[in-house]
Enzyme design. Sequence first.
Site, PDB file in Angstrom:
ATOM      1  CG  LEU A  37      32.764  47.671  47.929  1.00  0.00           C
ATOM      2  CD1 LEU A  37      32.647  47.994  46.448  1.00  0.00           C
ATOM      3  CD2 LEU A  37      31.704  48.412  48.732  1.00  0.00           C
ATOM      4  CG  MET A  43      39.210  48.822  55.398  1.00  0.00           C
ATOM      5  SD  MET A  43      37.971  50.098  55.703  1.00  0.00           S
ATOM      6  CE  MET A  43      38.726  51.481  54.882  1.00  0.00           C
ATOM      7  N   GLY A  51      40.519  48.171  64.725  1.00  0.00           N
ATOM      8  CA  GLY A  51      39.364  47.750  65.526  1.00  0.00           C
ATOM      9  C   GLY A  51      38.987  48.675  66.661  1.00  0.00           C
ATOM     10  CB  SER A  52      39.529  52.256  67.456  1.00  0.00           C
ATOM     11  OG  SER A  52      38.924  53.011  66.445  1.00  0.00           O
ATOM     12  CG  ASN A  53      34.428  52.626  64.918  1.00  0.00           C
ATOM     13  OD1 ASN A  53      33.655  53.374  65.521  1.00  0.00           O
ATOM     14  ND2 ASN A  53      35.227  53.056  63.952  1.00  0.00           N
ATOM     15  CG  ASN A  60      30.002  50.562  56.522  1.00  0.00           C
ATOM     16  OD1 ASN A  60      30.993  50.098  57.097  1.00  0.00           O
ATOM     17  ND2 ASN A  60      30.111  51.494  55.582  1.00  0.00           N
ATOM     18  CG  HIS A 101      31.450  56.536  55.066  1.00  0.00           C
ATOM     19  ND1 HIS A 101      32.427  55.871  54.351  1.00  0.00           N
ATOM     20  CD2 HIS A 101      31.406  57.798  54.564  1.00  0.00           C
ATOM     21  CE1 HIS A 101      32.930  56.686  53.442  1.00  0.00           C
ATOM     22  NE2 HIS A 101      32.332  57.864  53.553  1.00  0.00           N
TER      23      HIS A 101
HETATM   24  C1  GAR Z   1      36.929  54.228  60.782  1.00  0.00           C
HETATM   25  O1  GAR Z   1      37.249  55.586  60.686  1.00  0.00           O
HETATM   26  C2  GAR Z   1      35.754  53.889  59.882  1.00  0.00           C
HETATM   27  O2  GAR Z   1      34.798  54.904  59.826  1.00  0.00           O
HETATM   28  C3  GAR Z   1      36.441  53.729  58.554  1.00  0.00           C
HETATM   29  O3  GAR Z   1      37.635  53.043  58.850  1.00  0.00           O
HETATM   30  C4  GAR Z   1      38.044  53.363  60.173  1.00  0.00           C
HETATM   31  C5  GAR Z   1      38.228  52.069  60.935  1.00  0.00           C
HETATM   32  O4  GAR Z   1      38.789  52.300  62.182  1.00  0.00           O
HETATM   33  N1  GAR Z   1      35.636  53.014  57.622  1.00  0.00           N
HETATM   34  C6  GAR Z   1      35.554  53.320  56.334  1.00  0.00           C
HETATM   35  O5  GAR Z   1      36.188  54.224  55.820  1.00  0.00           O
HETATM   36  C7  GAR Z   1      34.623  52.433  55.524  1.00  0.00           C
HETATM   37  N2  GAR Z   1      34.336  53.040  54.279  1.00  0.00           N
HETATM   38  P1  GAR Z   1      38.795  51.189  63.306  1.00  0.00           P
HETATM   39  O6  GAR Z   1      39.378  49.924  62.684  1.00  0.00           O
HETATM   40  O7  GAR Z   1      39.689  51.735  64.359  1.00  0.00           O
HETATM   41  O8  GAR Z   1      37.386  50.989  63.786  1.00  0.00           O
END
Ligand code: GAR
Length: 190
Positions: A92, A90, A13-15, A107, A109
Amino acid sequence: MTVKLAVLASGRGSNFHSIVREIEDGTLDAVIEILISDRPDAAALKRAEEHGIETRHIPYDKNNRRAFEEKAGDLIEEKGCDLVILAGFMRLLTPYLVGRFEGRILNIHPALLPAFKGLDAQRQALEYGVKITGCTVHVVTEDMDAGPIVAQRAVPVLDDDTEESLSARILEEEHKLYPEAIRIHGKKRM
Ligand code: GAR
């Protein structure tokens, strides 16, 4: 006007956290109404609780994806959310949920779409040998990693990069890109 968000996350969940930070420091005019996770152990759930954000774990059965999506969809609607933010979610989505919130699901990516769709995008970029990659926020459609692009940021690939070092450099940009994309897309949708 304040954009109401629902966030779906499966992992650390850093985003999600970068969006929370920009809301808290006043640079993003939004409110997170609910954080939904398909995994009970997602660190994103804990992070949300630390910030006083309502959370919900909805179990995910890959043989009955509709059950998850109906519950999530009802909750998102009940909360009156303008946008649904997939932040490291993660799974679809099926046409059911995509259709229910058409044009309102975003989303992120970790590649410059349309290059390197799918899993392990950073590894795909290294293996291909590109010199520039990056990250993309796009509108979710029925096709994987394929909807209209809202915003992108480029990131250089260095000669000595590993998957970890490249992922970390891209992630730094993801954290700036997602709030920016919500600002851009939120205005259009309200
Ligand atoms: C991020 O790098 C995001 O771009 C990727 O998963 C990571 C989640 O990090 N998403 C994908 O690859 C989707 N196809 P987070 O949980 O720290 O936000």
